[in-house]
Design an enzyme around this catalytic site. Structure first.
Site, PDB file in Angstrom:
ATOM      1  N   GLU A 160    -112.811 -17.118 -31.684  1.00  0.00           N
ATOM      2  CA  GLU A 160    -112.263 -17.997 -30.651  1.00  0.00           C
ATOM      3  C   GLU A 160    -112.404 -17.425 -29.232  1.00  0.00           C
ATOM      4  OE1 GLU A 160    -108.344 -19.250 -31.853  1.00  0.00           O
ATOM      5  OE2 GLU A 160    -109.132 -20.312 -33.605  1.00  0.00           O
ATOM      6  N   GLU A 279    -112.059 -21.576 -39.847  1.00  0.00           N
ATOM      7  CA  GLU A 279    -110.608 -21.733 -39.936  1.00  0.00           C
ATOM      8  C   GLU A 279    -110.295 -23.218 -39.872  1.00  0.00           C
ATOM      9  OE1 GLU A 279    -108.117 -19.762 -37.099  1.00  0.00           O
ATOM     10  OE2 GLU A 279    -109.248 -17.886 -37.188  1.00  0.00           O
TER      11      GLU A 279
END
Length: 505
Positions: A160, A279
């Site tokens: 991220e 995810e």
């Protein structure tokens, strides 16, 4: 209203990638016994192929060290804990999906950290040393586990970088990706590497910028990764250890996957690449009680029913509540991400993945609440009905009348149900008074309460058709298996269940 479905004889391929990969907390947690106990449980029933963890290069795994000698800085690479962790994964029948991150103390360029366990998210002080760390680690893994094994382990660069898990700019992430991907390929061209591992913030801008950078600079890119969560902004409550959300429709994740594929299709060099969702979950906060509910089991089922049409894997975050991003978990049920709660108690969503791991390869029917699949010798039907009870309107039962082509004169119909008081340990824990820690007796009660309701009956064809009634109450999940029976009753002299139970013998 009852929906009648005449199921066809032949269907299409069910693109079911639900057990390709699963998420974990940081890699160092694999040194804890309960973490490995939970991994054994999910592998016995779900059989995930890969596991993705944070923290490969964090100091609790202890790989990268530096020492001074005669005014020289000498790197030292310590694989004691990494070997123990990877050994445990492979012994559990699961391979690592390696994430390159976070920054070791001796390579950091700043002090910015995230999580309770203080993962350093700054760029490396030396990109050359970072690349060397990657190549030395991969070569060690090849030496220990064999080249043909290690080349099957995908590698994702960072986590991220489009939000607070990267202290650098986009350009600095691209630099990190370039050094990392080239280091991987120098070890072996066959090792697959990808990114950008972004979450849902400025998604299109990041994807297009990343693709264009890789294409322009001829960088290795074997797959694309991103994350998906369907929660809206948290509803903050004063003096609460829990965080709540409203949730988008689960189909919003399907829409995001479609949009990602559409962006990829604009680039001929990218369009054909695998898409890995490394995810996903409903809430992105490990203190949201939704993760512990039967609602979540039904909600996630809707996603699993279709996500494989667009993504090559979708990694549920996470398999275990042995997880410490927001401090050590304060109670057995605390809203953690895991499929398994502390004390090895299966949560309702565990069964979502177990049920889909049993789905047939042939897709015969699918709608918003049910999927009918088939293998050569059996049917597997999965039904779900999620409903946010905070909404004012009540939810009616979903009812189906399924007409299925016969596969044998006599079959066994097995039904497993999650919902209400079945496979709902959160409810039992609440009935217990919500104890912070559990004694032996409480553990046994909760583990027993976590099991689905199972029923069975004989089923006979009528003019080559099985007729099955399926009712799915609000926030329930169910699986029906239809299995041919080789009836051996006549081999038993004088056996008659009617003698005592009044049952069909």
């Amino acid at each position: 209203m009852v929906i009648e479905v005449k199921v066809p004889q032949k269907g299409s391929l069910f693109k079911n990638n639900s057990n390709v990969c699963v998420g974990s907390g940081r890699m160092g947690l694999a040194l804890q016994k309960e973490y490995m106990d939970h991994l054994k449980i999910v592998q016995e029933k779900i059989h995930f192929r890969y596991i993705r963890c944070h923290g490969l290069f964090c100091d609790d795994v202890g790989i990268y060290r530096e020492y001074s000698n005669d005014n020289q800085t000498i790197p030292f690479y310590n694989f004691t804990y990494l070997d123990r962790i990877i050994d445990g994964f492979l012994e559990s029948g699961i391979r690592p999906f390696l994430e390159l991150g976070f920054m070791p103390e001796k390579l950091k360029s700043g002090d910015r950290t995230v999580f309770y366990w203080k993962a350093n998210v700054t760029p490396p002080s030396s990109y050359e040393k970072w690349a060397k760390l990657i190549s030395v680690t991969l070569n060690h893994l090849i030496e220990r586990y064999g080249r043909e094994e290690v080349i099957t382990w995908p590698i994702e660069v960072w986590n991220e970088p489009n939000i607070g898990f990267w202290a650098g700019t986009m350009a600095e992430y691209f630099k990190l990706y370039e050094y990392s991907a080239k280091a991987v390929k120098e070890v072996d061209q066959r090792i697959q590497v990808g990114g950008p591992a972004i979450c849902g913030v400025n998604t299109e801008y990041w994807l297009r910028s990343f693709f264009e950078h890789c294409i322009k600079n001829k960088l290795p890119l074997d797959f694309v990764t991103r994350h998906c969560y369907t929660a809206n902004r948290p509803i903050m409550q004063p003096c609460s250890e829990f965080i709540y959300h409203t949730l988008e429709e689960p189909t919003n994740m399907i829409r995001e996957l479609k949009e990602t594929r559409e962006i990829m299709s604009d680039y001929p060099e990218i369009a054909h690449l695998p898409l890995h969702i490394t995810e996903f979950n409903s809430s992105y906060v490990p203190r949201c009680p939704v993760h512990d509910t039967t609602f979540n089991a039904a909600y996630i089922a809707r996603i699993l029913s279709e996500a494989g049409e667009y993504a090559d894997s979708y990694s549920y975050w996470t398999f275990s509540d042995v997880f410490e991003e927001m401090d050590v978990p304060p109670s057995v049920f605390h809203g953690g991400f895991g499929l398994i709660a502390l004390n090895s108690i299966k949560k309702p969503t565990f069964y979502t993945f177990e049920f889909f791991s049993k789905a047939g390869k042939e897709l015969l029917y699918r709608d918003e609440n049910i999927i009918v699949t088939k293998d050569s010798d059996k049917y597997v039907i999965i039904g779900w009905h999620w409903h946010d009870v905070r909404e004012k309107l009540p939810a009616q039962e979903k009812k189906y009348r399924l007409l299925l082509p016969s596969i044998a004169p006599q079959v066994l119909l097995i039904k497993r149900e999650v919902g209400g008081s079945h496979a709902n340990p959160l409810q039992t824990w609440s009935n217990m008074g919500k104890p912070r820690t559990l004694n032996k007796g409480q553990r046994e009660i909760l583990r027993a309460s976590a099991e689905p309701l199972q029923t069975d009956k004989k089923l006979y064809q009528n003019n080559g058709i099985y007729e099955i009634e399926v009712s799915i109450p609000c926030n329930h999940l169910c699986m029906l298996e239809i299995i041919p029976v080789n009836d051996m009753t006549k081999n038993y002299l004088g056996f008659d269940l009617r003698e005592f139970y009044g049952l069909d013998s």
